[in-house]
Design a protein around this motif. Structure first.
Motif, short mmCIF file in Angstrom:
data_model
loop_
_atom_site.label_atom_id
_atom_site.label_comp_id
_atom_site.label_asym_id
_atom_site.label_seq_id
_atom_site.Cartn_x
_atom_site.Cartn_y
_atom_site.Cartn_z
N ASN A 287 9.69 2.56 -13.85
CA ASN A 287 9.41 1.54 -14.87
C ASN A 287 7.93 1.15 -14.87
O ASN A 287 7.59 -0.01 -15.08
CB ASN A 287 10.21 0.26 -14.57
N GLY A 288 7.07 2.12 -14.60
CA GLY A 288 5.65 1.78 -14.51
C GLY A 288 5.27 1.27 -13.13
O GLY A 288 4.13 0.91 -12.88
N ASP A 289 6.23 1.22 -12.20
CA ASP A 289 5.88 0.89 -10.81
C ASP A 289 4.96 1.98 -10.29
O ASP A 289 5.14 3.15 -10.59
CB ASP A 289 7.12 0.93 -9.90
N HIS A 290 3.97 1.61 -9.52
CA HIS A 290 3.20 2.65 -8.83
C HIS A 290 2.47 2.08 -7.63
O HIS A 290 2.24 0.88 -7.53
CB HIS A 290 2.21 3.35 -9.79
N ILE A 291 2.13 3.00 -6.72
CA ILE A 291 1.30 2.66 -5.56
C ILE A 291 0.09 3.58 -5.65
O ILE A 291 0.25 4.80 -5.80
CB ILE A 291 2.07 2.94 -4.26
N THR A 292 -1.10 3.00 -5.57
CA THR A 292 -2.31 3.81 -5.65
C THR A 292 -3.28 3.38 -4.55
O THR A 292 -3.48 2.19 -4.33
CB THR A 292 -3.00 3.63 -7.03
N LEU A 293 -3.85 4.37 -3.87
CA LEU A 293 -4.90 4.12 -2.89
C LEU A 293 -6.18 4.69 -3.48
O LEU A 293 -6.24 5.90 -3.75
CB LEU A 293 -4.55 4.81 -1.56
N GLU A 294 -7.15 3.83 -3.73
CA GLU A 294 -8.34 4.27 -4.47
C GLU A 294 -9.62 3.80 -3.80
O GLU A 294 -9.70 2.66 -3.33
CB GLU A 294 -8.27 3.72 -5.90
N LEU A 295 -10.60 4.70 -3.75
CA LEU A 295 -11.92 4.35 -3.26
C LEU A 295 -12.73 3.82 -4.45
O LEU A 295 -12.84 4.49 -5.47
CB LEU A 295 -12.59 5.61 -2.68
N THR A 296 -13.24 2.59 -4.33
CA THR A 296 -14.01 1.98 -5.41
C THR A 296 -15.27 1.38 -4.81
O THR A 296 -15.20 0.50 -3.95
CB THR A 296 -13.20 0.84 -6.09
N LYS A 297 -16.42 1.91 -5.23
CA LYS A 297 -17.73 1.44 -4.72
C LYS A 297 -17.76 1.44 -3.19
O LYS A 297 -18.24 0.51 -2.56
CB LYS A 297 -18.04 0.05 -5.26
N GLY A 298 -17.18 2.49 -2.60
CA GLY A 298 -17.24 2.65 -1.14
C GLY A 298 -16.24 1.83 -0.36
O GLY A 298 -16.25 1.83 0.86
N ALA B 240 3.76 -9.77 -8.86
CA ALA B 240 4.30 -8.43 -8.60
C ALA B 240 3.19 -7.40 -8.40
O ALA B 240 3.46 -6.29 -8.00
CB ALA B 240 5.18 -8.01 -9.76
N GLN B 241 1.96 -7.77 -8.69
CA GLN B 241 0.86 -6.82 -8.45
C GLN B 241 0.07 -7.28 -7.23
O GLN B 241 -0.32 -8.43 -7.12
CB GLN B 241 -0.06 -6.75 -9.66
N ILE B 242 -0.12 -6.35 -6.29
CA ILE B 242 -0.85 -6.65 -5.06
C ILE B 242 -2.03 -5.71 -4.98
O ILE B 242 -1.88 -4.50 -5.19
CB ILE B 242 0.06 -6.43 -3.83
N ASN B 243 -3.21 -6.25 -4.71
CA ASN B 243 -4.39 -5.39 -4.55
C ASN B 243 -5.12 -5.82 -3.29
O ASN B 243 -5.68 -6.90 -3.24
CB ASN B 243 -5.29 -5.52 -5.78
N ILE B 244 -5.07 -4.98 -2.25
CA ILE B 244 -5.72 -5.29 -0.97
C ILE B 244 -6.91 -4.35 -0.81
O ILE B 244 -6.77 -3.14 -0.97
CB ILE B 244 -4.75 -5.04 0.21
N THR B 245 -8.08 -4.91 -0.50
CA THR B 245 -9.28 -4.09 -0.31
C THR B 245 -9.74 -4.18 1.15
O THR B 245 -9.79 -5.27 1.71
CB THR B 245 -10.40 -4.57 -1.24
N LEU B 246 -10.03 -3.01 1.75
CA LEU B 246 -10.51 -2.96 3.13
C LEU B 246 -11.69 -2.00 3.25
O LEU B 246 -11.80 -1.05 2.49
CB LEU B 246 -9.41 -2.47 4.07
N GLY B 247 -12.55 -2.25 4.24
CA GLY B 247 -13.64 -1.33 4.55
C GLY B 247 -14.83 -1.51 3.62
O GLY B 247 -14.76 -2.19 2.60
N SER B 248 -15.94 -0.88 3.99
CA SER B 248 -17.12 -0.84 3.12
C SER B 248 -17.96 0.35 3.55
O SER B 248 -17.83 0.84 4.68
CB SER B 248 -17.93 -2.13 3.24
N LEU B 249 -18.78 0.85 2.65
CA LEU B 249 -19.65 2.02 2.93
C LEU B 249 -18.83 3.19 3.47
O LEU B 249 -19.26 3.91 4.36
CB LEU B 249 -20.75 1.65 3.93
N LEU B 250 -17.63 3.39 2.90
CA LEU B 250 -16.77 4.47 3.38
C LEU B 250 -17.17 5.83 2.80
O LEU B 250 -16.53 6.84 3.07
CB LEU B 250 -15.30 4.16 3.04
N ASP B 251 -18.23 5.83 1.98
CA ASP B 251 -18.75 7.08 1.38
C ASP B 251 -19.94 7.59 2.18
O ASP B 251 -20.88 8.15 1.63
CB ASP B 251 -19.14 6.83 -0.08
#
Length: 321
Positions: free
Chosen positions: A199-210, A228-239
């Motif tokens: 139903n449009g549910d999805h899980i995505t792991l994305e690198l954004t600006k490192g 119902a939407q969760i967005n957790i960001t971790l890390g920095s300079l991962l590029d």
């Protein structure tokens, strides 16, 4: 038992240094407990710009290091930094508890100071960088490194490719899901992982600006509340072209998201269950662009290592099928 001696059997060509005092103080004489040459490595000048480097020939797991001074001399190092690299060009410093970490060195020429690493290093090249030495002598070092072969499966992505894993329906456990991988990239953006739902549910792991974002979308906002939407960001300079590890663990509604050594624990609200998700997991990109709304959809460009989904070695599976 990852504690084999890695340095004693290496050829002379595996040793290099910033400089040498003389040919009998060359880096090839820097093996623990050996007395050849002048009995160890010493640089031309004793200052903080000197280093002793070893090439282990391939990526290796390193669990401990040991140092000595120059045999029967007044030359020894009292503290040093340890650097590691896969390429011999791009170096990273060994740190403990995120602080810049200097190793305790020697207090005389011949006793061995052994140090067990709190967390192992996976690298091909190691560099010992002296920080302080005996004020009545000069820099002098003999070293040993302990560890074992590192088993690694690596796959490269060119920014246009993705790897699709179709799950075995019989093996699916709705209560528990564990995904782990390492990645290395120079690009600051890209999709690492995606799983679509009905139903449009999805899980995505994305690198954004490192930084890494884990987005869990529980589908239609009409049937689900806004949380119902969760967005957790971790890390920095991962590029930064070094390996970074990712672990996503899901037990019932509890999710643990770990990047390197930092973990975020949270509860997925709403009706979060992998039962609503497809039997397909894609790594490195989203197979059909534009299927899930507003993501940037830039495919991953770089390398993945040791991808595991619930204990299944995905890269090995891809090689064999």
């Amino acid at each position: 038992n990852c504690d084999d001696q890695l340095v004693s059997a290496l050829p002379q060509s595996s040793f290099s240094s910033s400089s040498e005092l003389s040919s009998s103080h060359s880096p090839g004489f820097a093996r623990l407990n050996r007395r050849e040459g002048a009995g160890g490595w010493s640089p031309l000048v004793s200052n903080k710009y000197q280093w002793l480097q070893i090439d282990l020939g391939e990526r290796t797991e390193i669990t401990a290091v040991a140092t000595q001074g120059g045999y029967g001399s007044s030359d020894w190092v009292t503290s040093y930094l340890l650097m590691f690299s896969d390429s011999g060009r791009n170096w990273k410093q060994y740190r403990q508890e995120e602080s810049i970490w200097a190793f305790p060195g020697n207090t005389n020429a011949d006793s061995v100071v052994y140090y067990k690493l709190q967390h192992s290093i996976k690298a091909r090249f190691l560099r010992f960088v002296p920080l302080d030495w005996n004020p009545n002598g000069r820099i002098g070092m003999r070293i040993e490194v302990y560890g074992c072969t590192y088993r690694s499966e690596v796959v490269g992505f060119d920014g246009k490719s993705c790897l699709i894993y179709t799950l075995n329906k019989k093996l699916i456990n709705a209560l528990k899901d564990v995904i782990s991988l390492k990645f290395k990239t120079m690009q600051s953006d890209g999709i690492l992982l995606h799983r679509e739902g009905k139903n449009g549910d999805h899980i995505t792991l994305e690198l954004t600006k490192g930084k890494l974002s884990l987005l869990i979308n529980l589908g239609d906002t009409k049937t689900h509340p806004s949380n119902a939407q969760i967005n957790i960001t971790l890390g920095s300079l991962l590029d930064d072209q070094h390996w970074h590890s990712v672990l996503i663990e899901h037990f019932n509604n509890q999710v643990n998201f770990t990047v390197d050594k930092h973990t975020h624990h949270f509860h997925a609200k709403g009706e979060f269950s992998y039962l609503d998700l497809d039997y397909e997991l894609s790594f490195g990109g989203i197979p059909v662009p534009g299927k899930s709304g507003t993501l940037s959809h830039r495919n991953f460009h770089g390398c993945f290592e040791n991808i595991y989904y619930n204990g299944v070695n995905i890269i090995d599976l891809a090689r064999r099928h």
